[in-house]
Design an enzyme around this catalytic site. Sequence first.
Site, PDB file in Angstrom:
ATOM      1  N   CYS A   1      80.762   7.281 -40.357  1.00 57.23           N
ATOM      2  CA  CYS A   1      82.373   5.452 -40.024  1.00 57.23           C
ATOM      3  C   CYS A   1      81.004   4.760 -38.923  1.00 57.23           C
ATOM      4  O   CYS A   1      80.656   4.956 -38.708  1.00 57.23           O
ATOM      5  CB  CYS A   1      83.168   6.579 -39.720  1.00 57.23           C
ATOM      6  SG  CYS A   1      83.575   7.281 -40.779  1.00 57.23           S
TER       7      CYS A   1
ATOM      8  N   GLY B   1      79.072   3.675 -43.479  1.00 56.09           N
ATOM      9  CA  GLY B   1      79.948   4.457 -44.637  1.00 56.09           C
ATOM     10  C   GLY B   1      79.488   3.408 -45.676  1.00 56.09           C
ATOM     11  O   GLY B   1      80.062   1.894 -45.210  1.00 56.09           O
TER      12      GLY B   1
ATOM     13  N   ASN C   1      84.822   7.865 -35.642  1.00 50.50           N
ATOM     14  CA  ASN C   1      83.775   7.855 -36.099  1.00 50.50           C
ATOM     15  C   ASN C   1      83.100   9.480 -35.144  1.00 50.50           C
ATOM     16  O   ASN C   1      83.706   9.210 -34.531  1.00 50.50           O
ATOM     17  CB  ASN C   1      82.859   7.408 -35.795  1.00 50.50           C
ATOM     18  CG  ASN C   1      81.114   7.920 -35.614  1.00 50.50           C
ATOM     19  OD1 ASN C   1      80.965   6.786 -35.179  1.00 50.50           O
ATOM     20  ND2 ASN C   1      81.291   8.394 -36.880  1.00 50.50           N
ATOM     21  N   GLY C   2      83.270  10.464 -36.131  1.00 46.64           N
ATOM     22  CA  GLY C   2      82.448  11.860 -35.994  1.00 46.64           C
ATOM     23  C   GLY C   2      83.039  12.922 -36.366  1.00 46.64           C
ATOM     24  O   GLY C   2      83.831  12.515 -37.590  1.00 46.64           O
TER      25      GLY C   2
ATOM     26  N   CYS D   1      73.952  12.444 -29.757  1.00 45.76           N
ATOM     27  CA  CYS D   1      73.276  13.013 -31.757  1.00 45.76           C
ATOM     28  C   CYS D   1      71.778  12.415 -31.414  1.00 45.76           C
ATOM     29  O   CYS D   1      71.506  11.159 -31.408  1.00 45.76           O
ATOM     30  CB  CYS D   1      74.052  12.555 -32.539  1.00 45.76           C
ATOM     31  SG  CYS D   1      73.232  12.808 -34.305  1.00 45.76           S
TER      32      CYS D   1
ATOM     33  N   TYR E   1      67.565   7.454 -37.708  1.00 44.56           N
ATOM     34  CA  TYR E   1      67.371   7.536 -38.342  1.00 44.56           C
ATOM     35  C   TYR E   1      68.972   6.721 -38.787  1.00 44.56           C
ATOM     36  O   TYR E   1      69.179   5.549 -39.990  1.00 44.56           O
ATOM     37  CB  TYR E   1      68.052   9.143 -39.726  1.00 44.56           C
ATOM     38  CG  TYR E   1      68.728   8.528 -41.325  1.00 44.56           C
ATOM     39  CD1 TYR E   1      67.221   7.781 -41.708  1.00 44.56           C
ATOM     40  CD2 TYR E   1      69.526   8.653 -41.558  1.00 44.56           C
ATOM     41  CE1 TYR E   1      67.855   7.689 -42.786  1.00 44.56           C
ATOM     42  CE2 TYR E   1      69.981   8.185 -42.755  1.00 44.56           C
ATOM     43  CZ  TYR E   1      68.949   7.839 -43.320  1.00 44.56           C
ATOM     44  OH  TYR E   1      69.526   7.197 -44.778  1.00 44.56           O
TER      45      TYR E   1
ATOM     46  N   SER F   1      62.894   4.063 -43.913  1.00 43.21           N
ATOM     47  CA  SER F   1      63.157   4.607 -43.790  1.00 43.21           C
ATOM     48  C   SER F   1      61.636   4.696 -42.237  1.00 43.21           C
ATOM     49  O   SER F   1      62.134   5.400 -41.280  1.00 43.21           O
ATOM     50  CB  SER F   1      63.451   6.223 -44.068  1.00 43.21           C
ATOM     51  OG  SER F   1      62.796   5.915 -44.833  1.00 43.21           O
TER      52      SER F   1
ATOM     53  N   ASP G   1      61.095   9.131 -41.322  1.00 44.55           N
ATOM     54  CA  ASP G   1      62.157  10.163 -40.780  1.00 44.55           C
ATOM     55  C   ASP G   1      62.186  11.501 -40.576  1.00 44.55           C
ATOM     56  O   ASP G   1      62.906  12.089 -39.927  1.00 44.55           O
ATOM     57  CB  ASP G   1      63.110   8.472 -40.775  1.00 44.55           C
ATOM     58  CG  ASP G   1      63.900   8.712 -41.182  1.00 44.55           C
ATOM     59  OD1 ASP G   1      63.248   8.828 -42.243  1.00 44.55           O
ATOM     60  OD2 ASP G   1      64.581   8.059 -41.149  1.00 44.55           O
TER      61      ASP G   1
ATOM     62  N   CYS H   1      74.221  20.226 -39.667  1.00 46.57           N
ATOM     63  CA  CYS H   1      74.980  19.312 -38.631  1.00 46.57           C
ATOM     64  C   CYS H   1      76.609  20.054 -38.663  1.00 46.57           C
ATOM     65  O   CYS H   1      77.424  20.255 -40.118  1.00 46.57           O
ATOM     66  CB  CYS H   1      74.482  17.699 -38.548  1.00 46.57           C
ATOM     67  SG  CYS H   1      76.121  17.445 -37.577  1.00 46.57           S
TER      68      CYS H   1
ATOM     69  N   CYS I   1      71.719  15.942 -28.426  1.00 49.74           N
ATOM     70  CA  CYS I   1      72.139  17.111 -29.390  1.00 49.74           C
ATOM     71  C   CYS I   1      71.003  17.010 -29.843  1.00 49.74           C
ATOM     72  O   CYS I   1      70.286  16.421 -31.120  1.00 49.74           O
ATOM     73  CB  CYS I   1      73.740  17.068 -29.991  1.00 49.74           C
ATOM     74  SG  CYS I   1      73.899  18.262 -31.642  1.00 49.74           S
TER      75      CYS I   1
ATOM     76  N   CYS J   1      70.011  20.629 -35.092  1.00 48.86           N
ATOM     77  CA  CYS J   1      69.775  20.124 -36.349  1.00 48.86           C
ATOM     78  C   CYS J   1      67.960  20.955 -36.116  1.00 48.86           C
ATOM     79  O   CYS J   1      67.401  21.276 -37.066  1.00 48.86           O
ATOM     80  CB  CYS J   1      69.738  19.268 -37.218  1.00 48.86           C
ATOM     81  SG  CYS J   1      69.286  17.743 -36.422  1.00 48.86           S
TER      82      CYS J   1
HETATM   83  S1  SF4 Z   1      73.545  18.483 -35.221  1.00 52.94           S
HETATM   84 FE1  SF4 Z   1      71.184  17.000 -34.993  1.00 52.94          FE
HETATM   85  S2  SF4 Z   1      72.903  15.607 -36.677  1.00 52.94           S
HETATM   86 FE2  SF4 Z   1      74.259  16.688 -35.760  1.00 52.94          FE
HETATM   87  S3  SF4 Z   1      74.838  16.249 -34.201  1.00 52.94           S
HETATM   88 FE3  SF4 Z   1      73.391  17.288 -33.292  1.00 52.94          FE
HETATM   89  S4  SF4 Z   1      71.276  16.184 -33.481  1.00 52.94           S
HETATM   90 FE4  SF4 Z   1      72.688  14.623 -34.625  1.00 52.94          FE
END
Ligand code: SF4
Length: 474
Positions: free
Chosen positions: A21, A47, A121-122, A255, A261, A302, A365, A401, A452, A455
């Site tokens: 979002c 979104g 958002n999240g 993130c 992206y 991308s 990407d 994710c 983070c 993924c």
């Molecule tokens: S898992 Fe990947 S897409 Fe999800 S918050 Fe962590 S870095 Fe972002």
Amino acid sequence: MNASAIKNSTELLPRRPRDKCGIFAVYGHEEAAKLTYFGLYALQHRGQESAGIVTSDGKNVREHKAMGLVPEVFDEEILNKLEGNMALGHVRYSTTGSSALVNAQPFRIQYAGESLSIAHNGNLVNAHIIRADLEKRGSIFQTTMDSEVVLHLMARNLESGLKQAMAKTMAQVQGAYSLVIMTEDTMIAARDPNGFRPLCLGKLGSGYVLASETCALDLVEAEYIRDIAPGEILIINQNGLRSISSGVKSRKSQCIFELIYFARPDSNIFGQNVYVFRKRQGELLADEFPRDVDLVMPFPDSGNYAAIGYAHASKIPLEMGVIRNHYIGRTFIQPSQSMRDFGVKVKLNPVKELLKDKRVLIIEDSIIRGTTARTRIKTLRKIGAREVHMLVSCPPHRFPCHYGIDFSTRGELIASEKSVEKIREFTGLDSLGYLSINNLVKATNIPREDLCLACFNGEYPVDIEEGASKYCLG
Ligand code: SF4
């Protein structure tokens, strides 16, 4: 025309990861609704399922939301009816809860005479557990969104004041959230202690603006002040700004996929300019994977900025070897079985004269499922490209994710099952390489421990509660 022949284009176009979002809010401006409309326009990439705006003049609250893109949902007449000098807006793509009007945001409840609206958002990882507990204690839910859990928790704690209610709520919910809550006369912005998703504050005349990304501040000519800090609660009302800490401690884990992206390249998030970061990814790719080719090209949009970086560092010419059709509507006639690659080709068409007999290096990407890349590479071979190589500006996506990006099962990720060599074979490439995690982190100028990267490496910064999924709330 047969109605069943019309399909939403998202079923036909290449499947890309989608974010949850975009949020935009205005406090203290007589044209709050119109500014929010423009802010949401700038955030449309976050979104496209639904859009909504709630306004308040200090006493009366008005709202309008519907399925569709921002310009489809609002017109001049609707915006004129959204009176008030406060506005809260939202564009949505669903990661928890189905795509339906009932789940469009901002979501509003009336509790003990107080109006509470939320834009979120999240993705909360323990919403289903909290909801089950609240339902046992008599709460009645109207939606299947995790965001509604936040409002119910807020409402239950309101007697201790907005600030405390927010802090108590943040002590219970876990996962990713950047959110704004609006009452009749107050805005409350909050960001989870990990800081997964971006949220920033700007100044506009004597008023304030909150936005998911700075590109939305630019459009309304608001001056960027700062990001909302992870774990911060910011209250905006007639007394000005007041910031407090939620008191919930966790390590920062912003993130990295927002930078790779989701965010617009003209935005600054997590203290970085997105364009500069992506160009740097390309430069580091050139360092890690020198290639003897005739030209470098992205699959637009991308790979654009990483391709610029690769070409810049390697001195290999950059060409726009495929052209993007920018005018794809939301609906079009479904192609027949014999034209099943149409969905991919309608978006990108190669320039034969540029690519015939050439050794081509594509910069991408990400590769999520691999099926889109395979179709595109087949097309390049068909038009006579001599060699087709690909470099991806991040490591292979091996893990799902759970924090608000829509690839939530490992089955959707080609790299969770196949080695790089097997992906190369599957996609029909002459060579394939992925940027290392060290170089990815290096491109950010952010300490590794503040990101983070789950993924890519499976190290989830917030534990995933059993039973959490997109439709776990109904
Ligand atoms: S898992 Fe990947 S897409 Fe999800 S918050 Fe962590 S870095 Fe972002």
